[in-house]
Design an enzyme around this catalytic site. Structure first.
Site, PDB file in Angstrom:
ATOM      1  N   THR A  48      -8.587  42.552   9.050  1.00  0.00           N
ATOM      2  CA  THR A  48      -7.398  43.290   9.501  1.00  0.00           C
ATOM      3  C   THR A  48      -6.107  42.537   9.197  1.00  0.00           C
ATOM      4  OG1 THR A  48      -7.773  42.310  11.699  1.00  0.00           O
ATOM      5  CG2 THR A  48      -8.631  44.527  11.321  1.00  0.00           C
ATOM      6  N   ASN A  49      -6.160  41.220   9.167  1.00  0.00           N
ATOM      7  CA  ASN A  49      -4.952  40.460   8.835  1.00  0.00           C
ATOM      8  C   ASN A  49      -4.518  40.704   7.397  1.00  0.00           C
ATOM      9  OD1 ASN A  49      -4.810  39.354  11.377  1.00  0.00           O
ATOM     10  ND2 ASN A  49      -5.731  37.402  10.812  1.00  0.00           N
ATOM     11  N   LYS A 198     -12.734  16.695  -3.896  1.00  0.00           N
ATOM     12  CA  LYS A 198     -14.152  16.337  -3.911  1.00  0.00           C
ATOM     13  C   LYS A 198     -14.766  16.564  -5.282  1.00  0.00           C
ATOM     14  CE  LYS A 198     -16.932  19.431  -3.584  1.00  0.00           C
ATOM     15  NZ  LYS A 198     -17.639  20.672  -3.207  1.00  0.00           N
ATOM     16  N   GLU A 267     -30.066  25.468  -6.272  1.00  0.00           N
ATOM     17  CA  GLU A 267     -29.850  24.245  -5.498  1.00  0.00           C
ATOM     18  C   GLU A 267     -31.137  23.448  -5.309  1.00  0.00           C
ATOM     19  OE1 GLU A 267     -27.091  22.866  -1.709  1.00  0.00           O
ATOM     20  OE2 GLU A 267     -27.461  24.976  -2.060  1.00  0.00           O
ATOM     21  N   HIS A 282     -20.137  17.986   7.530  1.00  0.00           N
ATOM     22  CA  HIS A 282     -20.715  19.118   8.256  1.00  0.00           C
ATOM     23  C   HIS A 282     -21.070  18.733   9.691  1.00  0.00           C
ATOM     24  CE1 HIS A 282     -22.008  21.782   4.615  1.00  0.00           C
ATOM     25  NE2 HIS A 282     -20.810  22.090   5.065  1.00  0.00           N
ATOM     26  N   CYS A 845      -9.419  -2.255  11.767  1.00  0.00           N
ATOM     27  CA  CYS A 845      -8.106  -2.881  11.617  1.00  0.00           C
ATOM     28  C   CYS A 845      -8.072  -3.847  10.433  1.00  0.00           C
ATOM     29  CB  CYS A 845      -7.665  -3.566  12.898  1.00  0.00           C
ATOM     30  SG  CYS A 845      -8.730  -4.918  13.437  1.00  0.00           S
ATOM     31  N   LYS A 905       6.312   1.962  45.548  1.00  0.00           N
ATOM     32  CA  LYS A 905       5.543   1.333  44.469  1.00  0.00           C
ATOM     33  C   LYS A 905       4.670   0.185  44.984  1.00  0.00           C
ATOM     34  CE  LYS A 905       9.130   0.351  41.810  1.00  0.00           C
ATOM     35  NZ  LYS A 905      10.256   0.897  42.580  1.00  0.00           N
ATOM     36  N   HIS A1220      -7.430  36.378  30.519  1.00  0.00           N
ATOM     37  CA  HIS A1220      -7.689  37.418  31.522  1.00  0.00           C
ATOM     38  C   HIS A1220      -7.284  38.777  30.952  1.00  0.00           C
ATOM     39  CE1 HIS A1220      -7.243  33.670  33.748  1.00  0.00           C
ATOM     40  NE2 HIS A1220      -7.918  34.205  34.755  1.00  0.00           N
ATOM     41  N   LYS A1248     -12.839  30.032  29.918  1.00  0.00           N
ATOM     42  CA  LYS A1248     -12.818  31.010  31.008  1.00  0.00           C
ATOM     43  C   LYS A1248     -12.341  32.341  30.455  1.00  0.00           C
ATOM     44  CE  LYS A1248     -10.601  32.133  35.434  1.00  0.00           C
ATOM     45  NZ  LYS A1248      -9.500  31.807  36.365  1.00  0.00           N
TER      46      LYS A1248
END
Length: 1611
Positions: A48-49, A198, A267, A282, A845, A905, A1220, A1248
């Site tokens: 649809t886009n 790649k 393959e 992956h 590092c 504090k 919601h 949710k």
């Protein structure tokens, strides 16, 4: 020329030129299709886009082509919802049914227009419809163009995984129209570029060189629409150069894929090569999808798999570096530490074990062996197939930490070369870029530092870089000193590359204004770079006429540098901090407007050899620097540099790094082996080349050095000589290597080096003050990390003292924090060669200077290295075995408290430090100690500015600490200076905690008025309100969290209850933010949970009832949108003030220990916050994160930019990503609902989704939906319910955080909401909550109140369970039948069975093992687990009742009376409270001695024979003897309790005797002011509450359970 014509590049696949590549091809596509693929029906399948953007153009192009071909065919369109959800059996079936309904026949041609999802789905439809029809691929994403559309793979997804059902079905055509890319987001283009890179990496090295050298132009062509002619690029004649480049690299990638497919269509071997980067990629994608795109995950996989090849000795570091830089050039992530990944909730699941487990099911594998495509060089793979790689090799690459296996190097004698010198590499790059002509630079260091230098020089258009010899040679085309500013808005980001930042500061000042579109250049870096000094260089340049502005902290990056700022002439420069300032001006001096005379000031020049190196290199590029002399011929610190243009030599070879060479040489020294560095000798330009002769030789090594090589043979292990007094100023970076050797140097130093007042085995290194301002404070770092081995150190103004110890006496298993400093990591790798089990936490590092250090350590030196996965992201850097005196906390950064004077504090900080078993420090006290004045005195004498400067210096020292339980209260005005603010922000950016302690303005003012003026607090000179107003935004900006200090009692609490509540909340808060305790319930289908939705406009009146309201709930939802300062429920959308929300939340926290769900519900989602104010919504949600709420609700309806920004700040908080639907229009079986779920999973730790039920059928659809989405591996917890009365069944069946209400609440938060009791009762009735039977085993138990206690709890919550007595003196058949019964829920165990029950259990907790008794049996997954809640009850009683002022347990004592079975629980509880000494008294001392002997010595149990002569009065007294055993009467038969036992001013007395209620101990303590008493019946209740919660997973309704017991007890 016809509109249907185009210049296309045709690529053959499987013998047909069916791949056509070009620009603006729609007319050409349909002309080709209608003329070569005649059909009665053409079916376009898209989403649809895309249809909204292109459908009209498609129809017009088809109609025109059909008309020209006189083709009467139908053109049908089918649109699917966008997203991966469309690749399903369901959608495939819907398409097929629709085609059949539309009478499509076998001549139908299907057109797949979209990305990989559309192509895969449509291709599978074509493969199976009518047993196979023709189809055409028209890919719209770059990823689909170069990957999924080529090769004929088609598939759909199933709940078991992606692409598991499909077919090989070759398309008739693949039309690759690169013009479609211009409508894609930049991120999507980068997504596809990963596959392009790649393919070039495995097959076409020439294309790879193009990709890495022309990235800007290629990216521009892919993302920019042509100006002028809309169809520019369709023909060669109007195609831009950038378009041609894009066409070349994309078609090259497609060609490789097509060639491989032609050879290996199904393959079976060769086609596996295109999966380079995919084995690991992956696995990463499986965890991070959909938040991270396929190409982004593959990009990280490419780098990691390249590192696998490097580790195996197959691939060079040069190739790894080229891959990394090329991927970065297209905006792709290259490591799992990329901020885009770490900000995602799912990133916490990226454990090594999880990734390896996912890799097991890779299709390339053969059996259990994992296969990875290995590169041997750019453009070639090691094998023409994927290669088998062992798990430990992959694991080492994936792990963030390593351990070096202590052993003698197996490759000795070793001859090796180290990587190119960082110092020389950076200088060579600047010289060659500024020079004229082409220079081929060999042995350049390929590292992070040189990469940012090259990138910056390219951005300044100062040079063009390319590669030869497979990347071993870098070709620099110099720009002759002509530079221009970067593009508008582009900053030069330098990471933590100090050398690059200093050199480029002067380079940017010489940028030409006439050649630039912008007036200035901004250089910046990471948080640590923004702390490193650059002030002396900037001062010198500005004094010389340059215009340089500090954009943040004075003296540090970022800098804004105007063009045409390098005037020249006489320049004075302070050179006592860094020689790099000097080199920066020297390197650029030939291009100044006037001849430069550089005079160095400020005392001794630091690192003179590096200045000499710069001058020598300048000479090789044609500029001779003259160093002036005085009349006596002594060299002066004055240099004259002629105006000239550098002339590049044809070739320049970078000498190997002498600092890096110190590590293999030191390994030889410490292990007694031999190492030769083949390309560094006495003729080296680098100061660190002197390390072997001046450091190792005096330590007892045999050193043989020629002009070009250095050979070291170490003495026998354990016989290194101490250094004594040594000046390392000429080689400051090497001091870390010398320090780790000095740590195990135990032979006396040379006599001439002996330091008076120090042992002969001490090493005193001086001349290294500059090491405090490197990547970290290296002197402090060395001291902190050596301490983990048990090494003592000291420091002075410009050095460090190390007191050597025999290696056998050092602690094993130290975990070394590296401070993101390469030299720290490599130095401790040296020490690790003889101290086993050492962990180096930040292995990566080292990439700054020696990226393949760990590989070389194993492969070239012969010291084994293994990967180590740290337990958490803030894993302790202080763990060691045996336990050292160093702090064992989980986080390694101090916690700072900021806020106004009087905010609390000190009060909060002292509690926090005690709770974290740490130390509290008031920064003002430290200031007073160092300055020998109070703050007021100092300010009066020196002014506020000088005080702020000193205050900031103290802060900087604290920041360098690595003690995560050190709580430091800073002065209220610490935020007044920009430098301090940036220091705090940098601390937060690194994961540190800065907590803003706050109270209401009027409360603070009232408090300050009550205490009046004090001598130590200076006056501000302005009103408190003005100061508060100015500082408040700074406090917010500088802090990670906020603690609202409520000092008044809430909810009817007494002062004592309020104090306990404050301590409990302080404990929850600080344990939560430091990752110690989450305070969240376990979310699973087998453990149903719920939260109470509070709907009060003001929660404070309800707090007194909160215990009752929350019965049965596992959390409390704090509905922020329903709050109102008026106390009346809001009737229209409004925003409650943030300060009001904060105080309401803080008050709620004092009334409940349940986790909080912080919810801000917008109007469109069913709440009362405006739906059109994203900024205000974001501010409220961020408050929930700052206040350390366990859960924060985040509505996914808001813009992605806002959602991303909030998720990045989540830290320990879990996000409930919510949607919601109040309309009821979204169907649970629709694609839109799936799309919302994907969005919720992207942003949330919990998803949710709330729908609206119109009938009971909607609940069934919901259940099917939940079953489908939860069947996917890695699915997140899902809260899915329907609103409305018809949806109540969904609430009953939902197992995850079901929203519940209570009859006493003013309103229900949503239609159809039920109480917790109603839900539990309904679950019992429907069989989803089966009734369980609980028992008490033991004898005699006839009078036990345990059944009253537990049955009251079950009844209160609506649970269908029962609790009864089962009297037995042994574990007989009757007991065994009970615990093996299917309806057995759990058991309490009392005497005499607490020990006898253990053999019949499957597991026992460590606590119960140490105590030697089990009082609770818990069924877990078909197994029986033993626990002891007695000690937990005693611990809780003591901790809750101890006064905050008496909480320095570590320096206090406790007393346990009695040596029976229960005393062991009491001793264990006191040990857990960290008492320094536990006195144990028993009338029979021999029995007490036996108890002591059964516990570890570390418990420090002292058996006392008399209560009248305790060495120190205890803070807690626990009696475990019968109730009538103690007496206050000296003439009585019982144990006399003298008053001295209770002589402490405050304390807690606990009597475990059930009766009488008030024993002699309790009577005596009750009369002592400040003492609290806990009777035995309370201990019974407390241990019962613990049991109840273990069995049911629910918080015990304590008030009602306690009342049931006490009613019976006192009856």
């Amino acid at each position: 020329m016809s509109s249907s014509s185009a210049d296309v590049l045709k690529i053959s696949i499987l013998g047909n030129e069916s791949i056509h590549v070009g620009f603006h091809l729609l007319p050409y596509i349909f002309k080709t299709i209608t003329t070569t693929l005649p059909s009665s029906t053409y079916v376009l399948i898209t989403d649809t886009n895309l249809s909204a953007i292109y459908l009209n153009d498609f129809k017009a192009s088809f109609e025109e082509a059909a008309s020209e071909a006189d083709n009467k065919a139908r053109f049908l369109v089918y649109e699917v919802a966008p997203g991966e959800g469309a690749k399903s059996r369901k959608v495939k079936g819907e398409i097929e049914d629709w085609m059949l309904d539309n009478k499509c026949t076998r001549d139908t041609v299907i057109l797949a227009f979209g990305g990989g999802v559309i192509g895969d789905l449509t291709g599978f439809v074509a493969a199976t419809f009518m047993r196979g029809v023709k189809f055409v691929q028209i890919p719209t994403t770059l990823l689909a163009m170069v990957d999924s559309s080529v090769g004929g793979k088609t598939a759909i997804d199933t709940p078991h995984g992606k692409n598991l059902i499909g077919a090989f079905w070759q398309p008739s055509y693949i039309f690759v129209d690169l013009a479609f890319l211009t409508t894609l987001p930049t991120r999507e283009v980068s997504n596809g570029m990963a596959e392009v890179i790649k393919t070039a990496a495995i097959w076409k090295d020439d294309d790879f060189a193009l990709l890495e050298s022309r990235s800007a132009e290629i990216s521009l062509a892919a993302s920019s629409r042509p100006t002028g002619v809309p169809t520019a690029g369709r023909f060669v004649s109007d195609r831009s150069h950038a378009q041609s480049l894009l066409l070349q690299v994309v078609s090259g990638s497609i060609y490789v894929k097509a060639h491989i497919v032609t050879i290996d269509e199904r393959e079976t071997g060769l086609r596996n090569l295109v999966n380079f980067g995919h084995t690991i990629g992956h696995a990463i994608e499986a965890v991070l999808t959909p938040a991270m795109l396929h190409g982004e995950c593959v990009s990280v996989g490419i780098v990691l798999e390249a590192e696998v090849a490097r580790q195996l000795g197959i691939l060079s570091q040069v190739a790894v570096g080229r891959l990394t830089r090329c991927l970065q050039a297209y905006g792709l992530p290259v490591s799992l530490s990329d901020r885009r990944i770490t900000a995602l909730p799912a990133s916490s699941q990226l454990s090594v074990d999880r990734l390896l487990d996912i890799m097991k099911i890779d299709k390339k594998n053969s059996g259990p062996a994992k296969k990875i495509v290995l590169l041997s060089r750019i453009g070639k793979t090691y094998e023409e197939k994927a290669s088998v790689v062992a798990d430990d090799v992959i694991s080492k690459v994936l792990c963030e930490a390593v351990t070096v296996k202590a052993a003698t190097p197996t490759k000795s004698p070793i001859t090796m070369a180290t990587p190119g010198s960082k110092s020389i590499s950076n200088r060579a790059l600047v010289l060659a870029a500024l020079g004229k002509g082409t220079c081929r630079v060999r042995n350049l260091l390929h590292s992070d530092d040189t990469a940012v230098m090259m990138n910056a020089l390219v951005e300044l258009k100062g040079a063009v870089f390319s590669w030869e010899d497979g990347g071993d040679t870098i070709v620099v085309e110099g720009g002759g000193g002509i530079l221009s500013t970067p593009a508008k808005g582009k900053e030069l980001y330098l990471g933590n590359a100090g050398t690059a930042s200093r050199f480029l500061t002067t380079v940017c000042a010489m940028v030409s204004g006439s050649a630039s579109s912008e007036r200035s250049t901004v250089i910046t870096g990471n948080a640590r770079m923004k702390q490193r000094p650059i002030g002396p260089l900037v001062d010198a340049l500005t004094a010389n006429g340059a215009k340089v502005k500090y954009l943040e902290s004075t003296g540090c990056l970022p800098l804004d540098i105007d063009t045409d700022g390098f005037r020249g002439g006489h320049i004075q420069l302070a050179a006592s901090v860094s020689s790099q300032y000097v080199s920066s001006i020297l390197l650029c001096a030939p291009y100044a407007a006037e001849q430069v005379t550089l005079e160095l000031t400020g005392g001794q020049v630091i690192s003179q050899p590096y200045i000499d190196m710069t001058i020598a290199m300048m000479k090789q590029f044609g500029a001779t620097v003259e160093r002036q002399k005085d009349e006596q011929g002594n060299l002066l610190d004055i240099y004259v540099i002629p105006k000239c243009t550098y002339v590049n030599p044809p070739e320049y070879s970078v000498e190997s790094d002498a600092s890096s060479a110190t590590y293999p040489l030191a390994i030889a020294a410490i292990t007694g082996t031999t190492c030769t560095i083949s390309n560094i000798g006495s003729s080296s330009l680098q100061g660190d080349a002197r390390f072997a002769k001046e450091i190792l030789e005096p330590m007892g090594c045999i050193v043989e050095q020629t002009l070009t090589s250095t050979k070291v043979t170490g003495p026998p292990v354990g016989t290194l000589r101490a250094l004594g007094n040594v000046d390392m100023e000429p080689m400051t970076d090497a001091f870390l290597t010398a320090s780790v050797l000095a740590a195990v140097a135990v032979k006396p130093c040379l006599p001439e080096r002996k330091v008076e007042g120090l042992p002969e085995t001490a090493s005193r290194i001086y001349g290294i003050a500059n090491q405090r301002v490197k990547e970290c404070n290296r002197i402090q770092a060395m001291r902190d990390q050596l301490a983990k081995f048990g090494i003592e150190t000291d420091e002075f103004d410009d050095g460090i003292i190390i007191f050597g110890k025999p290696e056998a006496s050092l602690f094993r298993g130290a975990s070394i924090h590296c401070y993101d400093d390469h030299r720290v990591a490599m130095a401790f790798a040296v020490l690790s060669c003889i101290i086993d089990e050492t962990i180096i936490e930040e292995k990566r590092c080292v990439e700054k200077t020696w990226p393949n250090f760990w590989d070389d350590l194993q492969n070239k030196i012969g010291v084994a290295v293994e990967g180590v996965e740290l337990e958490t992201h803030n894993q302790a850097s202080t763990s060691a075995k045996p336990v050292s005196p160093i702090d064992q906390s989980q986080s390694d950064r101090p916690i700072f408290l900021i806020g106004m004077r009087g905010a609390g504090k000190t009060y909060v900080g002292r509690m926090a430090a005690d709770i974290l078993s740490g130390q509290f420090t008031d920064a003002d006290d430290v200031f007073a100690q160092e300055s020998h004045q109070t703050v007021s005195e100092f300010v009066a004498a020196n002014g506020w500015d000088e005080f702020r400067k000193k205050e900031t210096e103290i802060l900087s020292k604290f920041v360098e600490e690595h003690r995560g339980n050190h709580v430091i209260a800073l002065g209220g005005g610490i935020v007044e200076t920009e430098t301090a603010r940036e220091t705090l922000k940098a601390h937060v950016a690194k994961g540190g905690h800065v907590v803003h302690v706050t109270r209401a303005l009027e409360d603070i003012e009232a408090y300050l008025d009550s205490i009046g003026n004090t001598a130590v607090r200076p006056n501000w000179g302005e009103t408190f309100a003005d100061v508060f107003k100015r500082r408040e935004p700074w406090y917010q900006a500088c802090s990670s969290h906020e603690f609202y200090n409520v000092l008044e009692a809430v909810g009817g609490q007494t002062h004592e209850e309020h104090t306990k509540a404050m301590r409990a909340e302080c404990g929850r808060f600080f344990k939560f933010i430091t990752g110690r305790e989450s305070n969240r319930p376990r979310l699973s289908v087998g453990n149903p949970t719920s939260f109470l939705s509070l709907t009060f406009p003001d929660v404070t009146p309800a707090l007194i009832h909160l215990d009752e309201l929350t019965e049965g709930a596992d959390a409390v939802e704090f509905r922020v949108d329903l709050l109102s300062t008026t106390g009346q429920a809001p009737t229209r959308p409004a925003l409650p003030p943030i300060s009001f929300v904060a105080k309401q939340l803080a008050s709620l926290r004092l009334a409940t220990t349940l986790p909080i769900v912080f919810s801000v519900r917008s109007k469109d989602q069913g709440g009362m916050v405006p739906s059109d104010n994203a900024e205000a919504y974001g501010a409220l949600v961020r408050l929930g994160l700052r206040c350390a709420c366990e859960y924060v609700d985040l509505e996914v309806c808001w813009p992605e930019q806002l959602l991303d920004s909030i998720v990045q700040l989540k830290r320990e908080t879990h996000i409930i990503a919510s949607w919601h639907d109040w309309t009821g229009d979204m169907a649970w079986d629709g694609e839109e609902m799936k799309a919302k779920h994907v969005l919720c999973e992207k942003y949330g730790d919990v998803a949710k989704i709330v729908g609206t039920a119109k009938s009971g059928l909607d609940n069934a659809k919901l259940a099917i939906f939940v079953g489908e989405v939860q069947s996917h591996p890695g699915a997140k917890p899902l809260l899915a319910i329907n609103m409305g009365a018809a949806g109540q069944l969904s609430r009953i069946l939902n197992p995850i955080l079901t929203p519940v209400t209570h009859d006493a609440l003013p309103s229900r938060a949503a239609p159809g909401q039920l109480t917790a009791r109603e839900i539990l009762q309904a679950r019992a009735l429907t069989g989803s909550l089966p009734a369980k039977k609980f028992v008490l085993f033991g004898s005699p138990i006839a009078h036990s109140v345990s059944p009253l206690l537990h049955n009251a709890g079950f009844a209160t919550l609506g649970l269908p369970h029962t609790y009864r007595l089962h009297e037995s003196e042994k574990v007989d058949q009757g007991v065994l039948e009970v615990i093996r019964s299917p309806d057995f829920g759990g058991a309490s165990v009392t005497i005499p069975l607490k020990l006898d029950i253990i053999p019949h259990l499957d597991s026992v907790s460590e606590d119960a093992k140490i105590i030697g008794a089990v009082n609770t049996v818990i069924p877990r997954g078909g197994k029986l687990h033993g626990e002891n809640t007695d000690w937990q009850a005693i611990h809780q009683a003591a901790a809750q009742n101890l006064d905050a002022d008496a909480l320095s347990y570590g320096s206090s004592t406790a007393l346990v009376i009695g040596a029976g079975g229960t005393c062991r629980a009491a001793i264990y509880a006191m040990h857990k409270l960290r008492f320094k000494t536990i006195y144990l008294f028993n009338r029979t001392p021999e029995n007490a001695a036996k108890v002591k002997a059964s516990f570890p010595e570390s418990y420090n149990i002292a058996v006392v024979t008399s209560l009248s002569s305790l060495p120190e009065a205890p803070v807690v007294v626990v009696s475990t003897v019968p109730g009538n055993s103690l007496t206050l009467d000296t003439f009585s038969q019982g144990i006399y309790l003298p008053s001295e036992v209770l002589s402490r001013p405050k304390g807690v007395a606990i009597d475990l005797a059930y009766k009488p209620h008030m024993t002699a101990l309790l009577h005596a303590a009750e009369k002592k002011e400040g003492w609290k008493v806990v009777p035995g019946v309370e201990i019974l209740c407390l241990q019962g509450f613990k049991q109840f919660e273990e069995w049911t997973g629910k918080r015990a309704p304590q008030k009602k359970m306690r009342k049931a017991v006490l009613d019976k007890y006192f009856a």
